[in-house]
Design an enzyme around this catalytic site. Structure first.
Site, PDB file in Angstrom:
ATOM      1  N   PRO A   2      22.882  31.969  18.786  1.00 42.77           N
ATOM      2  CA  PRO A   2      23.153  30.204  19.741  1.00 42.77           C
ATOM      3  C   PRO A   2      22.140  30.904  20.623  1.00 42.77           C
ATOM      4  CG  PRO A   2      25.329  31.054  19.939  1.00 42.77           C
ATOM      5  CD  PRO A   2      24.415  32.086  18.873  1.00 42.77           C
ATOM      6  N   GLU A   3      21.007  30.136  20.943  1.00 37.74           N
ATOM      7  CA  GLU A   3      20.339  30.231  22.152  1.00 37.74           C
ATOM      8  C   GLU A   3      20.397  29.389  23.617  1.00 37.74           C
ATOM      9  OE1 GLU A   3      16.129  29.181  21.293  1.00 37.74           O
ATOM     10  OE2 GLU A   3      16.453  29.391  18.582  1.00 37.74           O
ATOM     11  N   LYS A  55      22.794  33.349  28.016  1.00 38.79           N
ATOM     12  CA  LYS A  55      23.746  32.941  26.121  1.00 38.79           C
ATOM     13  C   LYS A  55      25.245  33.346  26.822  1.00 38.79           C
ATOM     14  CE  LYS A  55      19.199  34.053  23.911  1.00 38.79           C
ATOM     15  NZ  LYS A  55      18.985  34.807  23.599  1.00 38.79           N
TER      16      LYS A  55
END
Ligand SMILES: [Zn+2]
Length: 305
Positions: A2-3, A55
């Site tokens: 995931p970014e 993040k």
């Protein structure tokens, strides 16, 4: 993996479901979390705020307790209606936060810790998030100052990469990155050192304007919708909503030049721009040539990130 802006969206969705709600139940498969829950139960606390920092995802409970998670490669947060069937096995569950209406489930999160405001402050791995363009306190001057400060410290950083950096200004995703640069007439590949103060102000202003417009466009009750009718052109017709994003090979709505696309930054995110409305300015006297992008037309009508 995931970014940052995916985590940002996850935080927004969790905030929408859980923000201000009373915790009716908490469950965890992680011993350190269970220990804290035994000593100072999570049930009975209110979820004050869910936020992302880069993040990291932070869930703030009343009584000075913050659940900090990092997704790394495999983790994710799911939101279910109470009683709805989970889409991952129970053996992957690491933590569940229950409210009257929702269950937020963390699956496979490799990092999950409870912090107080004070211990979080000392926990230097978690980046400080830039001002949220949707927050009431956000001003164009403040946003422009963030950009100027970042430019001073990172003169070679490319504009569109910086617009996505949630530590500079929080909120913009990949679609708005291109739209904001276009609206400000700034080539997204320019070095931050080449920006003028008015250009930085313009970018901060359009960032705020587009994000706000799209909240209002969403469900009409202040809820952010990320898969709805994002638009920046003021035209709600499906094919006319955006200036440049997703429009490679098509004509610029302002000047008719051909819109280009090129992957940019370490994460190789798609950047769209008009080479005529967003002229190139070399960062060095040796006149670095303007970046060139693809103009081949791809699937039309697909808008994602
Ligand atoms: Zn143009």
């Amino acid at each position: 993996m995931p970014e940052g802006d995916t985590i940002y969206r996850a935080a927004r969705a969790l905030q929408r479901a859980l923000g201000g709600k009373l915790v009716t139940g908490f469950e965890t498969a992680l011993a350190p979390l269970a220990r804290v829950n035994d000593d100072t139960p999570i049930a009975g606390r209110t979820i004050e705020k869910v936020e992302s920092r880069g993040k990291w995802l932070l869930i703030h409970f009343s009584g000075d307790l913050i659940l900090v998670t990092h997704m790394l490669m495999s983790g994710s947060w799911h939101i279910y209606r109470a009683g709805e069937r989970w889409r991952m096995g129970r053996n992957r569950m690491r933590a569940v936060i229950r409210t009257a209406d929702w269950e937020a489930v963390a699956f496979n999160v490799p990092v999950a810790e409870f912090h107080t405001a004070r211990s979080l402050e000392r926990y230097t791995q978690i980046p400080k998030l830039g001002p949220d363009v949707l927050s009431e306190g956000f001003t164009v001057e403040g946003g422009a100052r963030r950009l100027a400060d970042y430019a001073a410290a990172n003169p070679r950083a490319e504009v569109a990469v910086v617009l996505l950096n949630q530590r500079v200004m929080a909120g913009l995703g990949n679609v708005y990155k291109s739209e904001v640069a276009f609206s400000a007439g700034v080539n997204p590949f320019r070095a931050m050192s080449t920006l003028t103060p008015p250009e930085m102000e313009q970018m901060a202003e359009f960032a705020q304007r587009y994000m706000q417009a799209n909240i209002l466009d969403g469900s009409g009750d202040g809820i952010v919708t990320y898969f709805g009718n994002r638009r920046t052109t003021g035209n709600s017709n499906r094919d006319d909503r955006l200036w440049v994003y997703g429009r490679q090979g098509q004509e610029c709505r302002r000047c008719g030049a051909t819109i280009m696309m090129r992957k940019q930054g370490e994460q190789a995110r798609s950047t769209y721009w008009c080479p005529s409305c967003q002229p190139w300015i070399s960062p060095s006297p040796d006149a670095t040539p303007a970046p060139v992008g693809r103009t081949g037309v791809v699937r039309r009508g697909k808008v994602g990130c």
